[in-house]
Motif scaffolding. Sequence first.
Motif, PDB file in Angstrom:
ATOM      1  N   VAL A 138      42.004  34.012  30.694  1.00 24.13           N
ATOM      2  CA  VAL A 138      42.960  32.903  30.793  1.00 24.13           C
ATOM      3  C   VAL A 138      42.946  32.078  29.511  1.00 24.13           C
ATOM      4  N   GLU A 139      41.764  31.820  28.988  1.00 22.91           N
ATOM      5  CA  GLU A 139      41.655  31.050  27.751  1.00 22.91           C
ATOM      6  C   GLU A 139      42.355  31.754  26.594  1.00 22.91           C
ATOM      7  N   ARG A 140      42.223  33.084  26.542  1.00 20.57           N
ATOM      8  CA  ARG A 140      42.859  33.850  25.471  1.00 20.57           C
ATOM      9  C   ARG A 140      44.308  34.185  25.786  1.00 20.57           C
ATOM     10  N   ARG A 141      44.712  33.973  27.037  1.00 27.39           N
ATOM     11  CA  ARG A 141      46.059  34.295  27.507  1.00 27.39           C
ATOM     12  C   ARG A 141      46.401  35.759  27.248  1.00 27.39           C
ATOM     13  N   ALA A 142      45.456  36.610  27.609  1.00 27.18           N
ATOM     14  CA  ALA A 142      45.653  38.051  27.446  1.00 27.18           C
ATOM     15  C   ALA A 142      44.582  38.793  28.227  1.00 27.18           C
ATOM     16  N   GLY A 143      44.965  39.925  28.778  1.00 31.28           N
ATOM     17  CA  GLY A 143      43.976  40.759  29.445  1.00 31.28           C
ATOM     18  C   GLY A 143      44.607  41.691  30.452  1.00 31.28           C
ATOM     19  N   ALA A 144      43.860  42.730  30.788  1.00 31.62           N
ATOM     20  CA  ALA A 144      44.286  43.682  31.822  1.00 31.62           C
ATOM     21  C   ALA A 144      43.094  44.001  32.704  1.00 31.62           C
ATOM     22  N   ILE A 145      43.283  43.846  34.003  1.00 33.02           N
ATOM     23  CA  ILE A 145      42.252  44.166  34.988  1.00 33.02           C
ATOM     24  C   ILE A 145      42.741  45.339  35.818  1.00 33.02           C
ATOM     25  N   VAL A 146      41.886  46.338  35.980  1.00 31.58           N
ATOM     26  CA  VAL A 146      42.188  47.458  36.868  1.00 31.58           C
ATOM     27  C   VAL A 146      41.075  47.558  37.901  1.00 31.58           C
ATOM     28  N   ASN A 147      41.430  47.316  39.153  1.00 33.55           N
ATOM     29  CA  ASN A 147      40.483  47.449  40.243  1.00 33.55           C
ATOM     30  C   ASN A 147      40.542  48.867  40.808  1.00 33.55           C
ATOM     31  N   VAL A 148      39.459  49.277  41.428  1.00 32.22           N
ATOM     32  CA  VAL A 148      39.423  50.596  42.063  1.00 32.22           C
ATOM     33  C   VAL A 148      39.342  50.398  43.574  1.00 32.22           C
ATOM     34  N   GLY A 149      40.441  50.709  44.244  1.00 29.59           N
ATOM     35  CA  GLY A 149      40.496  50.628  45.697  1.00 29.59           C
ATOM     36  C   GLY A 149      40.224  51.982  46.307  1.00 29.59           C
ATOM     37  N   SER A 150      41.007  52.354  47.337  1.00 31.11           N
ATOM     38  CA  SER A 150      40.794  53.652  47.976  1.00 31.11           C
ATOM     39  C   SER A 150      41.895  53.924  48.983  1.00 31.11           C
ATOM     40  N   THR A 151      42.238  55.204  49.122  1.00 35.62           N
ATOM     41  CA  THR A 151      43.137  55.597  50.211  1.00 35.62           C
ATOM     42  C   THR A 151      42.378  55.711  51.534  1.00 35.62           C
ATOM     43  N   ILE A 171      43.216  41.497  46.831  1.00 32.66           N
ATOM     44  CA  ILE A 171      42.776  40.731  45.660  1.00 32.66           C
ATOM     45  C   ILE A 171      43.679  41.038  44.470  1.00 32.66           C
ATOM     46  N   THR A 172      43.991  42.307  44.291  1.00 33.35           N
ATOM     47  CA  THR A 172      44.822  42.741  43.166  1.00 33.35           C
ATOM     48  C   THR A 172      46.168  42.022  43.162  1.00 33.35           C
ATOM     49  N   VAL A 173      46.842  42.041  44.305  1.00 31.76           N
ATOM     50  CA  VAL A 173      48.183  41.456  44.377  1.00 31.76           C
ATOM     51  C   VAL A 173      48.121  39.940  44.209  1.00 31.76           C
ATOM     52  N   SER A 174      47.183  39.298  44.882  1.00 32.14           N
ATOM     53  CA  SER A 174      47.100  37.838  44.804  1.00 32.14           C
ATOM     54  C   SER A 174      46.742  37.365  43.395  1.00 32.14           C
ATOM     55  N   LEU A 175      45.793  38.049  42.762  1.00 30.32           N
ATOM     56  CA  LEU A 175      45.431  37.671  41.396  1.00 30.32           C
ATOM     57  C   LEU A 175      46.584  37.923  40.429  1.00 30.32           C
ATOM     58  N   ALA A 176      47.349  38.990  40.669  1.00 25.96           N
ATOM     59  CA  ALA A 176      48.493  39.254  39.789  1.00 25.96           C
ATOM     60  C   ALA A 176      49.478  38.099  39.819  1.00 25.96           C
ATOM     61  N   TYR A 177      49.714  37.535  41.009  1.00 30.99           N
ATOM     62  CA  TYR A 177      50.570  36.353  41.126  1.00 30.99           C
ATOM     63  C   TYR A 177      49.999  35.189  40.316  1.00 30.99           C
ATOM     64  N   GLU A 178      48.707  34.940  40.475  1.00 28.48           N
ATOM     65  CA  GLU A 178      48.098  33.771  39.857  1.00 28.48           C
ATOM     66  C   GLU A 178      48.003  33.882  38.339  1.00 28.48           C
ATOM     67  N   LEU A 179      47.817  35.101  37.834  1.00 30.33           N
ATOM     68  CA  LEU A 179      47.500  35.269  36.419  1.00 30.33           C
ATOM     69  C   LEU A 179      48.685  35.649  35.550  1.00 30.33           C
ATOM     70  N   ALA A 180      49.834  35.915  36.153  1.00 31.84           N
ATOM     71  CA  ALA A 180      50.986  36.367  35.361  1.00 31.84           C
ATOM     72  C   ALA A 180      51.355  35.362  34.279  1.00 31.84           C
ATOM     73  N   GLU A 181      51.286  34.060  34.593  1.00 27.23           N
ATOM     74  CA  GLU A 181      51.685  33.059  33.603  1.00 27.23           C
ATOM     75  C   GLU A 181      50.745  33.016  32.405  1.00 27.23           C
ATOM     76  N   PHE A 182      49.558  33.614  32.561  1.00 24.00           N
ATOM     77  CA  PHE A 182      48.589  33.638  31.464  1.00 24.00           C
ATOM     78  C   PHE A 182      48.586  34.984  30.732  1.00 24.00           C
ATOM     79  N   ASN A 183      49.561  35.828  31.028  1.00 19.60           N
ATOM     80  CA  ASN A 183      49.676  37.138  30.383  1.00 19.60           C
ATOM     81  C   ASN A 183      48.483  38.037  30.699  1.00 19.60           C
ATOM     82  N   VAL A 184      47.943  37.875  31.895  1.00 21.61           N
ATOM     83  CA  VAL A 184      46.859  38.735  32.370  1.00 21.61           C
ATOM     84  C   VAL A 184      47.410  39.579  33.515  1.00 21.61           C
ATOM     85  N   ARG A 185      47.377  40.886  33.336  1.00 26.01           N
ATOM     86  CA  ARG A 185      47.876  41.799  34.356  1.00 26.01           C
ATOM     87  C   ARG A 185      46.735  42.284  35.240  1.00 26.01           C
ATOM     88  N   VAL A 186      47.038  42.488  36.536  1.00 28.68           N
ATOM     89  CA  VAL A 186      46.039  42.975  37.481  1.00 28.68           C
ATOM     90  C   VAL A 186      46.657  44.102  38.293  1.00 28.68           C
TER      91      VAL A 186
END
Length: 266
Positions: A138-151, A171-186
């Motif tokens: 968030v401080e750097r306003r950049a990043g990509a997070i990839v979580n590992v879920g499961s079928t 968690i993935t979907v909710s964090l994506a909403y929260e972090l989009a404005e900071f250019n962090v993808r989840v």
Amino acid sequence: MADNPYLCRRFEGQVAVVTGAAQGIGRAAAVRLAAEGAQVVVADRAAPQAQAVRDEIRAAGGQAEIALGDLETWEGAQAIAAAALTAYGRIDVLVNNVGGTIWARPYWEYAPEEIEKEVQRSLWPTLWTCRAVIPHMVERRAGAIVNVGSTATRGVYRVPYTACKGGVHAITVSLAYELAEFNVRVNCIAPGGTDVGQRAIPRTPTPPTERDQQWMRGVMEQTLQDAFIKRFATPDEQAAAICFLAAPEASYLTGYVLPVSGGTGI
């Protein structure tokens, strides 16, 4: 991996932290990220295996350091993040791979303490590590997070584990909403059955009983039955999906849970 014709240098100049990187999908992701130019932090609590992956990356000409910590705890997650920042000064990519069912059995056969251990293993590491790394992104306003879920969220004999992986998807979907404005993808991959070979570190504290083996066979049979492609994935196939979601070319993708399962949905 060095002979893979699909490799390119998508992560040149980036730092990638991969949790649970000592074996299986985590190891494959760490090796591929390094082959594509990333400086990789091999994060795990198993020192000998983590060191072996680091050495493998370095022997192939890549850059890697290890970070040791128990990601079932907040203190462990803090230690991993601090070690990465000390080593490289930044974190561009976070792959949350720690998890995995410990037992396979009908839900009513789980002891209460076993249910707690499943949750401790497969839900808390993603929560804690995201919490430790996100402030830096968030401080750097950049990043990509990839979580590992499961079928496995549509599978048998692993209810505590599937509850955790359903939580990872959420968690993935909710964090994506929260972090989009900071250019962090989840984003998240949901692996189907994956052949990781013989585990260096057994998950169960005691050898499985005959009934445990029978229930696990039931899991494997359902997994193959539900997949369009009638085989298990390789760790490298899961790593390819992880790297795509983490890469700059996926810059307009966030909040997705991608099944990597030979056709099985989630």
